[in-house]
Design a protein around this motif. Structure first.
Motif, PDB file in Angstrom:
ATOM      1  N   ILE A  24       0.847  -1.199   0.000  1.00  0.00           N
ATOM      2  CA  ILE A  24       0.000   0.000   0.000  1.00  0.00           C
ATOM      3  C   ILE A  24       0.880   1.246   0.000  1.00  0.00           C
ATOM      4  O   ILE A  24       0.598   2.223  -0.703  1.00  0.00           O
ATOM      5  CB  ILE A  24      -0.962  -0.016   1.212  1.00  0.00           C
ATOM      6  N   THR A  25       1.972   1.193   0.764  1.00  0.00           N
ATOM      7  CA  THR A  25       2.884   2.331   0.801  1.00  0.00           C
ATOM      8  C   THR A  25       3.494   2.581  -0.576  1.00  0.00           C
ATOM      9  O   THR A  25       3.516   3.725  -1.057  1.00  0.00           O
ATOM     10  CB  THR A  25       3.996   2.073   1.837  1.00  0.00           C
TER      11      THR A  25
ATOM     12  N   TRP B 123      -0.958   2.632   5.565  1.00  0.00           N
ATOM     13  CA  TRP B 123       0.349   2.784   4.936  1.00  0.00           C
ATOM     14  C   TRP B 123       1.416   2.981   5.982  1.00  0.00           C
ATOM     15  O   TRP B 123       1.166   3.411   7.097  1.00  0.00           O
ATOM     16  CB  TRP B 123       0.335   3.875   3.863  1.00  0.00           C
TER      17      TRP B 123
END
Lengths: 283, 306
Positions: free
Chosen positions: A200-201, A272
């Motif tokens: 996600i990051t 994140w």
């Protein structure tokens, strides 16, 4: 802060005040664009710039009508370039980062170091030859010309490698192997779920990078139906020098273009991992 | 090639298969373009006779001629000096504010912490082109609230887009866009430090300021180096902000920064070869400036590789 020590109940004045000044500075242009988007084009230059007015929906209507609704097309294009590009990039970075972190093989450090050096290559060295090369195969002025160069991200691979090294234990991979799972199945069903916060990051970092990359679409695209919203608004702003009426479209368009990305951030912020970016990851 | 840790064949093939897509795309869209730019920078077009008709223009080897021309070009030098000044202002202000905000966020007893953190980080989600439009309108004398207030007070009004001040106005746009991201990086690094380190300092009577200066900043040095080098790479390539502001003022020329000159040479002046030479020079400067970073990252994050 949820738990304040009982001995010191009040917040310290100066640190709080300095941070609030910083927050106001950062919100100032946004507050202005919200106010300006409510003004009719004729009053844009005459009324106090922070005073709101009632023309927001008129402005939005004008923006939607402009060029047969091309603004919304730019927004969809942006979602496609940044959303699809970042998703593909996160997937590719995840697979590559996992491989570099979890396998020992000949050429591993050479491949990793060459990829890492890619982080340092300035975009401009790439943009001109990318244009020439894509022109040779007839791909300039297509969606591909913006999408394809955005997929491989040395920085994303670097982040994914750090995250995979920290989040996926060797013993788990080894256990799946003993159970007879194929290497790709191990990645997909065992490692990938463990890497989700890291992915996600990478997705968000790439999403912002593609959204922010002005040079690539500026060079590649000639047809305004394929523009991302940044390039579209830039062309409107440029024409505003002779047609000031377009400025209120630019202002409303700029405001609306900021909403989706801010929304994505607020929605994903609990998932994140910023510590990944600072290199301090402890999965 | 040696078989490394595997007992079965498919395990040696797997890492290569998994890396193949990334290596292919990396070669196509990064390695090959870099090589192509280097090649173009050594070429030029030779015109035969009047340059009319087919075959009158041909590409030939130029040696270092393009580089000599680039180095002798006064436009490139004034652009480079401008970016140097821009960087000397931007990096200390942006990173100094980022460090200040990160340290304040990490301090005990701060009110509205979450609100301030999210507000200061928010500009990261605004593309440079959009940010430059918002600030550009705020700078326009006819629309600026600053000019409005000064006008009502009967004071002289500054023009933030005049040739003398536009550089500072663009620095402000970049500070606004970059301070939050760097703040978050530094803040996260601070959160990773065990708070026990500060406890004994507090018991010994250290003030929060002393803890920040004597304990936190020294521990943050690696993160500060990292944010500096990342900011440096972006600074050398400044493009979107001046290009956008250029739509609102004549103070920004088409060769205002080296990257703008590269763009103009390649696409408006149709001189790919000097654009290629200039971009190789820019890349070389970036690489020299950031080489220390590469060593740093390798040592810090991948110590096990050596």
């Amino acid at each position: 802060m949820t738990s304040t020590p009982a001995r010191r109940p009040r917040p310290a004045f100066l640190p709080t005040a300095i941070l609030l000044i910083g927050a106001v500075y950062c919100l100032l242009p946004v507050a202005w664009v919200v106010a300006a988007s409510t003004k009719a084009g004729s009053t844009l230059f005459t009324s106090f710039t922070f005073a709101p007015s009632g023309s927001f929906f008129d402005n939005m209507g004008d923006l939607s009508d402009y060029g047969g609704g091309i603004y919304w097309r730019w927004m969809i294009n942006t979602a496609l370039y940044a959303g699809l590009g970042a998703a593909l990039s996160a997937g590719l970075s995840g697979l590559s980062g996992y491989t570099l972190a979890k396998y020992r093989f000949t050429g591993r450090s050479v491949i990793f170091n060459v990829l890492l050096a890619g982080v340092l290559v300035p975009g401009i060295v790439l943009a001109i030859p990318q244009y020439l090369m894509l022109a040779k195969v007839g791909l300039t002025n297509t969606y591909w010309s913006v999408l394809l160069p955005s997929i491989v991200s040395p920085y994303g691979i670097y982040l994914a490698r750090i995250y995979a090294a920290a989040a996926v234990p060797d013993t788990v991979v080894e256990a799946a192997r003993v159970d007879g799972a194929s290497e790709f199945r191990i990645f997909r069903t065992v490692a990938l779920p463990m890497m989700v916060p890291g992915m996600i990051t990478v997705f968000l970092v790439q999403f912002v990078a593609i959204w922010n990359n002005f040079l690539l679409p500026f060079i590649m695209l000639a047809d305004d139906k394929k523009f991302p919203v940044t390039l579209g608004l830039y062309t409107l702003l440029n024409r505003g020098a002779t047609e000031p009426a377009l400025y209120s479209l630019v202002i409303t368009g700029a405001l609306l273009s900021m909403i989706p990305l801010v929304a994505v951030f607020l929605a994903l912020q609990r998932y994140w991992r910023v510590d990944l970016l600072s290199g301090a990851v402890k999965a | 090639m040696a078989v490394v840790t595997s007992r079965r064949g498919r395990r040696t093939a797997a890492p290569y298969a998994f890396l193949a897509p990334a290596v292919l795309l990396f070669s196509l869209f990064i390695l090959l373009p870099v090589g192509y730019t280097a090649y173009l920078s050594l070429r030029k077009v030779q015109v035969k006779g009047l340059g009319l008709g087919r075959g009158a223009r041909s590409e030939v080897f130029a040696g270092l001629e393009n580089y000599q021309r680039a180095i002798a070009d006064s436009q490139l030098w004034s652009g480079a000096l401008r970016v140097l000044l821009y960087g000397l202002l931007l990096l200390p202000i942006m990173l100094g504010l980022a460090l200040l905000f990160a340290l304040l966020l990490d301090r005990p007893r701060v009110g509205l912490r979450r609100f301030s953190r999210i507000s200061i980080f928010m500009p990261y989600a605004v593309p440079a082109v959009i940010a430059s439009m918002l600030w550009g309108f705020l700078y326009l004398p006819a629309m600026s609230p600053l000019n409005y207030v000064l006008d009502k007070l009967g004071l002289p009004e500054p023009n933030l887009l005049s040739p003398g001040s536009v550089l500072f106005s663009i620095v402000n746009i970049a500070v606004w866009g970059g301070v939050g991201f760097n703040m978050i990086i530094l803040y996260t690094s601070l959160r990773a430090i065990s708070p026990e380190i500060y406890e004994s300092a507090r018991i010994d009577g250290c003030s929060e300021l002393q803890i920040a200066l004597r304990i936190k900043i020294p521990l943050l040095i690696p993160a500060i180096v990292m944010t500096t080098v990342f900011s440096l790479i972006v600074t050398v390539q400044v493009f979107s902000e001046p290009l956008t502001v250029r739509s609102l003022t004549t103070s920004v020329t088409s060769t205002w920064t080296p990257l703008m000159k590269v763009y103009r040479d390649a696409f408006a002046a149709d001189d790919l070869y000097s654009a290629a030479a200039t971009s190789i020079l820019l890349a070389a400067i970036t690489l020299v400036l950031s080489f220390g970073f590469l060593r740093f990252v390798q040592r810090r994050a991948f110590g096990e590789d050596r």
